[in-house]
Scaffold this motif. Structure first.
Motif, PDB file in Angstrom:
ATOM      1  N   CYS A   7       0.852  -1.195   0.000  1.00 35.70           N
ATOM      2  CA  CYS A   7       0.000   0.000   0.000  1.00 35.70           C
ATOM      3  C   CYS A   7       0.890   1.250   0.000  1.00 35.70           C
ATOM      4  CB  CYS A   7      -0.918  -0.010   1.217  1.00 35.70           C
ATOM      5  SG  CYS A   7      -1.942   1.478   1.327  1.00 35.70           S
ATOM      6  N   ALA A  12       1.247  -1.386   4.206  1.00 38.63           N
ATOM      7  CA  ALA A  12       0.820  -2.776   4.432  1.00 38.63           C
ATOM      8  C   ALA A  12       1.040  -3.588   3.164  1.00 38.63           C
ATOM      9  CB  ALA A  12      -0.652  -2.829   4.833  1.00 38.63           C
ATOM     10  N   ALA A  27      -4.154   4.686  -1.482  1.00 34.63           N
ATOM     11  CA  ALA A  27      -4.197   3.335  -0.915  1.00 34.63           C
ATOM     12  C   ALA A  27      -4.311   2.297  -2.028  1.00 34.63           C
ATOM     13  CB  ALA A  27      -5.389   3.191   0.030  1.00 34.63           C
ATOM     14  N   CYS A  31      -5.842  -2.649   0.372  1.00 33.89           N
ATOM     15  CA  CYS A  31      -5.907  -1.965   1.666  1.00 33.89           C
ATOM     16  C   CYS A  31      -7.244  -1.232   1.803  1.00 33.89           C
ATOM     17  CB  CYS A  31      -4.739  -0.990   1.818  1.00 33.89           C
ATOM     18  SG  CYS A  31      -4.592  -0.280   3.473  1.00 33.89           S
ATOM     19  N   LEU A 125      -4.450  -3.204   8.570  1.00 32.64           N
ATOM     20  CA  LEU A 125      -4.109  -4.629   8.567  1.00 32.64           C
ATOM     21  C   LEU A 125      -3.878  -5.134   9.991  1.00 32.64           C
ATOM     22  CD1 LEU A 125      -3.380  -7.252   7.079  1.00 32.64           C
ATOM     23  CD2 LEU A 125      -1.059  -6.350   6.789  1.00 32.64           C
TER      24      LEU A 125
END
Ligand SMILES: [Zn+2]
Length: 141
Positions: A7, A12, A27, A31, A125
């Motif tokens: 991301c 993440a 994003a 995500c 996450l």
């Protein structure tokens, strides 16, 4: 074997499902989808204090830049400040956002703030790894 996509906002790394990137936040689609699941979980809880506002502002801060509206990038740290430093509940933060927007007026131009250098240690996450209910609420806090 999964391929992963990182991301561009929170960093993440999620299994790459070739989802389109969010058009609202900086994003990955993966995500953004996870944030949607968290939002749905939070809404199911019918929390009168609306802790979800912390998620809105943290996600906004972590995924600022790119297509994000300047007002989102301004409101995120304001909301987090009110919640973390001043002890506001999510609902109080939401009301503060509404008052600020009303005071600025419709069509107000918000400054385009630079995204934070680091997205922080906890992102959507991490929150979703917690057990639904109090486990996730603790991660959100
Ligand atoms: Zn992200």
């Amino acid at each position: 074997m999964y391929r992963f996509v990182k991301c561009p906002g929170c960093g993440a790394e999620l299994p790459d499902r070739h989802l389109p990137v969010s058009d609202r936040y900086l994003a990955s689609g993966e995500c953004w989808e996870l944030y949607g699941e968290l939002t749905a979980n939070n809404m199911e809880e019918m929390d009168p204090f609306f802790h979800h506002q912390l998620c809105v502002d943290a996600h906004g801060a972590q995924h600022s830049g790119g297509p994000v509206k300047p007002i989102t990038t301004v409101f995120a740290p304001v909301g987090l400040y009110l919640a973390v430093e001043r002890g506001f509940y999510g609902r109080q933060v939401q009301i503060a956002h509404m008052k600020l927007a009303k005071k600025a007026g419709k069509g107000a131009e918000w400054p385009r703030l630079e995204p934070p250098e680091r997205p922080g240690d906890i992102a959507v996450l991490d929150v979703m790894k917690g057990e639904p209910g109090s486990g996730r609420k603790e991660m959100i806090q």
